[in-house]
Motif scaffolding. Sequence first.
Motif, PDB file in Angstrom:
ATOM      1  N   ILE A  17       0.235   8.254   2.475  1.00  0.00           N
ATOM      2  CA  ILE A  17       0.514   7.844   1.009  1.00  0.00           C
ATOM      3  C   ILE A  17       1.391   8.897   0.235  1.00  0.00           C
ATOM      4  O   ILE A  17       2.178   8.190  -0.389  1.00  0.00           O
ATOM      5  N   LEU A  46       1.230   7.269  -8.780  1.00  0.00           N
ATOM      6  CA  LEU A  46      -0.160   6.783  -8.177  1.00  0.00           C
ATOM      7  C   LEU A  46      -0.962   6.609  -9.438  1.00  0.00           C
ATOM      8  O   LEU A  46      -1.215   7.651 -10.113  1.00  0.00           O
ATOM      9  N   TRP A  82       0.780  -1.161   0.048  1.00  0.00           N
ATOM     10  CA  TRP A  82       0.163  -0.231   0.053  1.00  0.00           C
ATOM     11  C   TRP A  82       0.814   1.301   0.131  1.00  0.00           C
ATOM     12  O   TRP A  82       0.338   2.366   0.821  1.00  0.00           O
ATOM     13  N   GLY A  83       1.916   1.066  -0.718  1.00  0.00           N
ATOM     14  CA  GLY A  83       2.666   2.397  -1.093  1.00  0.00           C
ATOM     15  C   GLY A  83       4.224   2.538  -0.603  1.00  0.00           C
ATOM     16  O   GLY A  83       4.838   3.252  -1.205  1.00  0.00           O
ATOM     17  N   GLY A  98      -6.122   8.330  -1.878  1.00  0.00           N
ATOM     18  CA  GLY A  98      -5.749   7.244  -2.383  1.00  0.00           C
ATOM     19  C   GLY A  98      -6.764   6.046  -1.878  1.00  0.00           C
ATOM     20  O   GLY A  98      -6.235   4.740  -1.885  1.00  0.00           O
ATOM     21  N   PHE A 127       0.535   1.330  -7.305  1.00  0.00           N
ATOM     22  CA  PHE A 127       1.782   1.832  -6.933  1.00  0.00           C
ATOM     23  C   PHE A 127       2.842   1.431  -7.768  1.00  0.00           C
ATOM     24  O   PHE A 127       2.858   0.280  -7.648  1.00  0.00           O
ATOM     25  N   ARG A 129       6.627  10.417  -1.498  1.00  0.00           N
ATOM     26  CA  ARG A 129       6.364   9.581  -3.002  1.00  0.00           C
ATOM     27  C   ARG A 129       6.239  10.579  -4.090  1.00  0.00           C
ATOM     28  O   ARG A 129       6.591  10.331  -4.982  1.00  0.00           O
TER      29      ARG A 129
END
Length: 430
Positions: free
Chosen positions: A243, A358, A61-62, A211, A405, A247
């Motif tokens: 999230i 994303l 999850w990221g 997200g 991702f 990133r």
Amino acid sequence: MIHTNSEHLYYKAQKLIPGGVNSPVRAFKSVGTSPVFAAKAYGSVIEDVDGNKYIDYICSWGPLILGHSHPLLLDSITNAAKLGSSFGIPTAAEVEMAELIVSAYSSSVDEVRMVNSGTEATMSALRVARGYTGRNKILKFEGCYHGHNDSLLVKSGSGTITYGVPTSLGITAAVAHDTIVAPYNDIEAVTAIFEAHSHEIAAVIVEPVSGNMGVVSATIEFLQALRDLTATHGAVLIFDEVITGFRLAYGGASEYFGIAPDMICFGKIIGGGLPVGAYAGKRAIMDVVSPVGGVYQAGTLSGNPLAMAAGITQLKYLRDTATIYADLDAKAAYLESGINTILRELNLNFTVNRVGSLLCLFFTSHKVTNYDEALTCDTQKFNIYFQSLLDQGILIGPSQFEAMFISAAHTYAQLDTTLAAIRVALNQFK
């Protein structure tokens, strides 16, 4: 693919763990199938207990922005473990982690407090905001997920301006009453809320890029309006960057959008995927936290050595690798372009949203900028699509409302393999 071992484990797990899983999305319930159980992972590939291999777009999850089992992270964890897994007293690594975060987010934060999860980070940040302002009410947005703490597991009732309604058993009406819910990307609604509750709102918490209703970005105008309204009315603006932190850019959404909040919440990415979180903010706000101030928050494993070691290694790698964000963006753009080409060739009017690394394919013809528009998706079609991809060795989140991702470990050959599988899956709907 054969899933005999996964099915056996799931059968056994359901007798021992609620629903057979330790986090609801892992049950694959929304896609109408049973989960696959991971055995190991490397780079951008997960291998399950039956030996099936999948190109992985969940990436825990990221946080696995460098991919699974990166050698630098494994070395840092191993070396830290040899020195001790937990001490209950401070370590130098906690200070170094704080220095890295403050340096990356210098326009927004002066101090950082480590915690153990994103949920704990948002819960603590809201408590600090209430303590700092002396106010009780929180404003959040439909479709934004901030963890499973009580005051944020709410949805809106009827009307544009509304108090929250609990979405889970066990949350009292009194707690939900202090949470106001507004539509995402709706400046007029937020303005009206502040006009009605100016001296009651302690904080506005928002995912700059949501997200958990797919990938839905806030507009710059919306974020700027939040910045202006909170400053005018004396409320704390909190960016939930569990999230997006580190990133979208090394300085996260704050750098990406060029807007500085008062507080920021972080999650697993600052631990290289290990359990960790943090909340950070301006000194005047953070100085209400114990032992300096009167807002109590504590945790035996906060800033634990293993997570700090992995996180420091990952953040330094992201800081010092000049091309990594451009490379991630290019890979995600390649995947986005390929999906849109397939949609055009198959005459399918679905929607692709992408922000940085994303990505989400929405099974709707609507432009998706908020929760109501996300709900126009045909989830049955998504379920068929998901199963087809899984059968072809492509693992995406088992829900229409989750992000894909991209990691540094994904190769263009794997992206081409993924696009070929997507073509097969979407060909069912032409």
